[in-house]
Design a protein around this motif. Structure first.
Motif, PDB file in Angstrom:
ATOM      1  N   VAL A  71       0.853  -1.194   0.000  1.00  0.00           N
ATOM      2  CA  VAL A  71       0.000   0.000   0.000  1.00  0.00           C
ATOM      3  C   VAL A  71       0.886   1.240   0.000  1.00  0.00           C
ATOM      4  O   VAL A  71       1.737   1.403   0.878  1.00  0.00           O
ATOM      5  CB  VAL A  71      -0.955  -0.005   1.212  1.00  0.00           C
ATOM      6  CG1 VAL A  71      -1.768   1.281   1.275  1.00  0.00           C
ATOM      7  CG2 VAL A  71      -1.870  -1.222   1.144  1.00  0.00           C
ATOM      8  N   PRO A  72       0.692   2.129  -0.978  1.00  0.00           N
ATOM      9  CA  PRO A  72       1.543   3.314  -1.056  1.00  0.00           C
ATOM     10  C   PRO A  72       1.238   4.310   0.061  1.00  0.00           C
ATOM     11  O   PRO A  72       0.100   4.413   0.532  1.00  0.00           O
ATOM     12  CB  PRO A  72       1.207   3.910  -2.431  1.00  0.00           C
ATOM     13  CG  PRO A  72      -0.142   3.384  -2.763  1.00  0.00           C
ATOM     14  CD  PRO A  72      -0.260   2.047  -2.079  1.00  0.00           C
ATOM     15  N   ALA A  73       2.254   5.042   0.463  1.00  0.00           N
ATOM     16  CA  ALA A  73       2.128   6.000   1.558  1.00  0.00           C
ATOM     17  C   ALA A  73       1.107   7.086   1.264  1.00  0.00           C
ATOM     18  O   ALA A  73       0.525   7.657   2.187  1.00  0.00           O
ATOM     19  CB  ALA A  73       3.489   6.623   1.864  1.00  0.00           C
ATOM     20  N   ASP A  74       0.847   7.370  -0.007  1.00  0.00           N
ATOM     21  CA  ASP A  74      -0.087   8.443  -0.361  1.00  0.00           C
ATOM     22  C   ASP A  74      -1.532   7.962  -0.510  1.00  0.00           C
ATOM     23  O   ASP A  74      -2.370   8.682  -1.054  1.00  0.00           O
ATOM     24  CB  ASP A  74       0.362   9.138  -1.640  1.00  0.00           C
ATOM     25  CG  ASP A  74       0.163   8.281  -2.890  1.00  0.00           C
ATOM     26  OD1 ASP A  74      -0.039   7.049  -2.757  1.00  0.00           O
ATOM     27  OD2 ASP A  74       0.215   8.838  -3.992  1.00  0.00           O
ATOM     28  N   VAL A  75      -1.854   6.801  -0.008  1.00  0.00           N
ATOM     29  CA  VAL A  75      -3.211   6.263  -0.187  1.00  0.00           C
ATOM     30  C   VAL A  75      -4.270   7.197   0.398  1.00  0.00           C
ATOM     31  O   VAL A  75      -5.369   7.302  -0.143  1.00  0.00           O
ATOM     32  CB  VAL A  75      -3.330   4.832   0.376  1.00  0.00           C
ATOM     33  CG1 VAL A  75      -3.316   4.828   1.897  1.00  0.00           C
ATOM     34  CG2 VAL A  75      -4.581   4.151  -0.151  1.00  0.00           C
ATOM     35  N   SER A  76      -3.936   7.917   1.454  1.00  0.00           N
ATOM     36  CA  SER A  76      -4.927   8.834   2.037  1.00  0.00           C
ATOM     37  C   SER A  76      -5.323   9.914   1.044  1.00  0.00           C
ATOM     38  O   SER A  76      -6.485  10.343   1.009  1.00  0.00           O
ATOM     39  CB  SER A  76      -4.390   9.463   3.323  1.00  0.00           C
ATOM     40  OG  SER A  76      -3.216  10.209   3.062  1.00  0.00           O
ATOM     41  N   GLU A  77      -4.400  10.338   0.214  1.00  0.00           N
ATOM     42  CA  GLU A  77      -4.690  11.351  -0.795  1.00  0.00           C
ATOM     43  C   GLU A  77      -5.562  10.790  -1.922  1.00  0.00           C
ATOM     44  O   GLU A  77      -6.291  11.529  -2.574  1.00  0.00           O
ATOM     45  CB  GLU A  77      -3.390  11.923  -1.340  1.00  0.00           C
ATOM     46  CG  GLU A  77      -2.587  12.650  -0.275  1.00  0.00           C
ATOM     47  CD  GLU A  77      -1.177  12.977  -0.699  1.00  0.00           C
ATOM     48  OE1 GLU A  77      -0.912  13.049  -1.910  1.00  0.00           O
ATOM     49  OE2 GLU A  77      -0.337  13.157   0.196  1.00  0.00           O
ATOM     50  N   GLN A  78      -5.496   9.495  -2.146  1.00  0.00           N
ATOM     51  CA  GLN A  78      -6.286   8.869  -3.208  1.00  0.00           C
ATOM     52  C   GLN A  78      -7.781   8.816  -2.883  1.00  0.00           C
ATOM     53  O   GLN A  78      -8.598   8.559  -3.759  1.00  0.00           O
ATOM     54  CB  GLN A  78      -5.772   7.454  -3.488  1.00  0.00           C
ATOM     55  CG  GLN A  78      -4.376   7.421  -4.072  1.00  0.00           C
ATOM     56  CD  GLN A  78      -3.920   6.003  -4.356  1.00  0.00           C
ATOM     57  OE1 GLN A  78      -4.718   5.150  -4.713  1.00  0.00           O
ATOM     58  NE2 GLN A  78      -2.629   5.748  -4.214  1.00  0.00           N
ATOM     59  N   LEU A  79      -8.140   9.076  -1.628  1.00  0.00           N
ATOM     60  CA  LEU A  79      -9.538   9.010  -1.221  1.00  0.00           C
ATOM     61  C   LEU A  79     -10.344  10.219  -1.688  1.00  0.00           C
ATOM     62  O   LEU A  79     -11.567  10.224  -1.580  1.00  0.00           O
ATOM     63  CB  LEU A  79      -9.645   8.885   0.302  1.00  0.00           C
ATOM     64  CG  LEU A  79      -9.096   7.585   0.886  1.00  0.00           C
ATOM     65  CD1 LEU A  79      -8.983   7.690   2.393  1.00  0.00           C
ATOM     66  CD2 LEU A  79      -9.962   6.410   0.480  1.00  0.00           C
ATOM     67  N   GLY A  80      -9.675  11.244  -2.194  1.00  0.00           N
ATOM     68  CA  GLY A  80     -10.374  12.421  -2.691  1.00  0.00           C
ATOM     69  C   GLY A  80     -10.940  13.297  -1.595  1.00  0.00           C
ATOM     70  O   GLY A  80     -11.962  13.964  -1.788  1.00  0.00           O
ATOM     71  N   LEU A  81     -10.282  13.321  -0.446  1.00  0.00           N
ATOM     72  CA  LEU A  81     -10.764  14.112   0.683  1.00  0.00           C
ATOM     73  C   LEU A  81      -9.949  15.390   0.912  1.00  0.00           C
ATOM     74  O   LEU A  81     -10.152  16.071   1.909  1.00  0.00           O
ATOM     75  CB  LEU A  81     -10.719  13.267   1.963  1.00  0.00           C
ATOM     76  CG  LEU A  81     -11.722  12.132   2.047  1.00  0.00           C
ATOM     77  CD1 LEU A  81     -11.356  11.173   3.167  1.00  0.00           C
ATOM     78  CD2 LEU A  81     -13.117  12.681   2.250  1.00  0.00           C
ATOM     79  N   SER A  82      -9.047  15.706   0.005  1.00  0.00           N
ATOM     80  CA  SER A  82      -8.111  16.807   0.252  1.00  0.00           C
ATOM     81  C   SER A  82      -8.787  18.162   0.443  1.00  0.00           C
ATOM     82  O   SER A  82      -8.232  19.023   1.116  1.00  0.00           O
ATOM     83  CB  SER A  82      -7.066  16.880  -0.857  1.00  0.00           C
ATOM     84  OG  SER A  82      -7.696  17.128  -2.093  1.00  0.00           O
ATOM     85  N   ARG A  83      -9.976  18.354  -0.110  1.00  0.00           N
ATOM     86  CA  ARG A  83     -10.659  19.631   0.099  1.00  0.00           C
ATOM     87  C   ARG A  83     -11.607  19.592   1.294  1.00  0.00           C
ATOM     88  O   ARG A  83     -12.037  20.630   1.786  1.00  0.00           O
ATOM     89  CB  ARG A  83     -11.412  20.049  -1.165  1.00  0.00           C
ATOM     90  CG  ARG A  83     -10.424  20.367  -2.275  1.00  0.00           C
ATOM     91  CD  ARG A  83     -10.992  21.180  -3.372  1.00  0.00           C
ATOM     92  NE  ARG A  83     -12.158  20.588  -4.022  1.00  0.00           N
ATOM     93  CZ  ARG A  83     -12.570  20.937  -5.213  1.00  0.00           C
ATOM     94  NH1 ARG A  83     -11.927  21.844  -5.903  1.00  0.00           N
ATOM     95  NH2 ARG A  83     -13.634  20.370  -5.737  1.00  0.00           N
ATOM     96  N   ALA A  84     -11.921  18.409   1.770  1.00  0.00           N
ATOM     97  CA  ALA A  84     -12.843  18.273   2.899  1.00  0.00           C
ATOM     98  C   ALA A  84     -12.121  18.087   4.235  1.00  0.00           C
ATOM     99  O   ALA A  84     -12.677  18.373   5.288  1.00  0.00           O
ATOM    100  CB  ALA A  84     -13.781  17.096   2.660  1.00  0.00           C
ATOM    101  N   VAL A  85     -10.883  17.620   4.166  1.00  0.00           N
ATOM    102  CA  VAL A  85     -10.115  17.301   5.370  1.00  0.00           C
ATOM    103  C   VAL A  85      -8.765  17.998   5.262  1.00  0.00           C
ATOM    104  O   VAL A  85      -8.165  18.041   4.190  1.00  0.00           O
ATOM    105  CB  VAL A  85      -9.928  15.763   5.490  1.00  0.00           C
ATOM    106  CG1 VAL A  85      -9.072  15.407   6.673  1.00  0.00           C
ATOM    107  CG2 VAL A  85     -11.279  15.073   5.580  1.00  0.00           C
ATOM    108  N   MET A  92      -3.378   9.959   8.798  1.00  0.00           N
ATOM    109  CA  MET A  92      -3.666   8.644   8.237  1.00  0.00           C
ATOM    110  C   MET A  92      -2.389   8.024   7.689  1.00  0.00           C
ATOM    111  O   MET A  92      -2.148   6.829   7.872  1.00  0.00           O
ATOM    112  CB  MET A  92      -4.721   8.725   7.151  1.00  0.00           C
ATOM    113  CG  MET A  92      -5.104   7.352   6.611  1.00  0.00           C
ATOM    114  SD  MET A  92      -6.375   7.461   5.331  1.00  0.00           S
ATOM    115  CE  MET A  92      -6.581   5.730   4.936  1.00  0.00           C
ATOM    116  N   ALA A  93      -1.556   8.831   7.045  1.00  0.00           N
ATOM    117  CA  ALA A  93      -0.279   8.326   6.539  1.00  0.00           C
ATOM    118  C   ALA A  93       0.595   7.843   7.700  1.00  0.00           C
ATOM    119  O   ALA A  93       1.292   6.835   7.577  1.00  0.00           O
ATOM    120  CB  ALA A  93       0.434   9.403   5.730  1.00  0.00           C
ATOM    121  N   GLY A  94       0.531   8.543   8.821  1.00  0.00           N
ATOM    122  CA  GLY A  94       1.282   8.120  10.010  1.00  0.00           C
ATOM    123  C   GLY A  94       0.798   6.783  10.532  1.00  0.00           C
ATOM    124  O   GLY A  94       1.597   5.930  10.932  1.00  0.00           O
TER     125      GLY A  94
END
Length: 152
Positions: free
Chosen positions: A113-127, A135-137
């Motif tokens: 699982v890549p470290a940037d998986v949290s960014e793949q969720l499409g939540l960058s404007r909401a969170v 989450m990456a931590g």
């Protein structure tokens, strides 16, 4: 979300990412809250001994995680356990996603699982980016624990 972006993800985790990206942004936050409610309670062996769990200081809320690894090598099965307060739904939501996406997988799958998986969720404007780093931590600690425990 392209198929290439989720290719490196285990099937179940890829499905979660696809589900998030299939709905409008406001609904993604609701999905995150749904995951916060689905995070399983700690089993007694950890609820009675919270010192056995590792803290994740990158998170704004207090969260603790432990990965159990049954077997050895890449085929070892991973079990995940989290402790996160009810009043921290974003943090609990990320823990819920990691639990649903990774619990029960092989060590090899968890480690891909890549470290940037949290960014793949499409939540960058909401969170906030700080919460995404949390989450990456969590993922980083899970993967380190899995590497250490599956090597021995």
């Amino acid at each position: 979300m392209t198929a290439d972006a989720t290719t490196a993800l285990p099937d179940g985790f890829a499905a979660i990412v696809e589900d998030f990206n299939a709905v409008p942004e406001p609904e993604r936050l609701q999905m995150l809250l749904d995951f916060s409610r689905s995070l399983p309670a700690l089993p007694e062996r950890y609820a009675d001994h919270p010192e056995l769990l590792e803290p994740v200081p990158e998170c704004q809320s207090p969260i603790f995680v432990i990965a159990e690894v049954e077997g050895s090598g890449d085929d070892a099965q991973v079990r995940l356990f989290f402790s996160a307060p009810e009043e921290a739904p974003t943090t609990r939501g990320f823990a819920g996603i990691l639990h649903e996406g990774l619990d029960g997988l092989s060590a090899a799958d968890v480690l891909t699982v890549p470290a940037d998986v949290s960014e793949q969720l499409g939540l960058s404007r909401a969170v906030s980016p700080l919460r995404l780093r949390g989450m990456a931590g969590m993922l980083g600690r899970i993967q380190r624990q899995v590497r250490e425990k599956s090597a021995g």
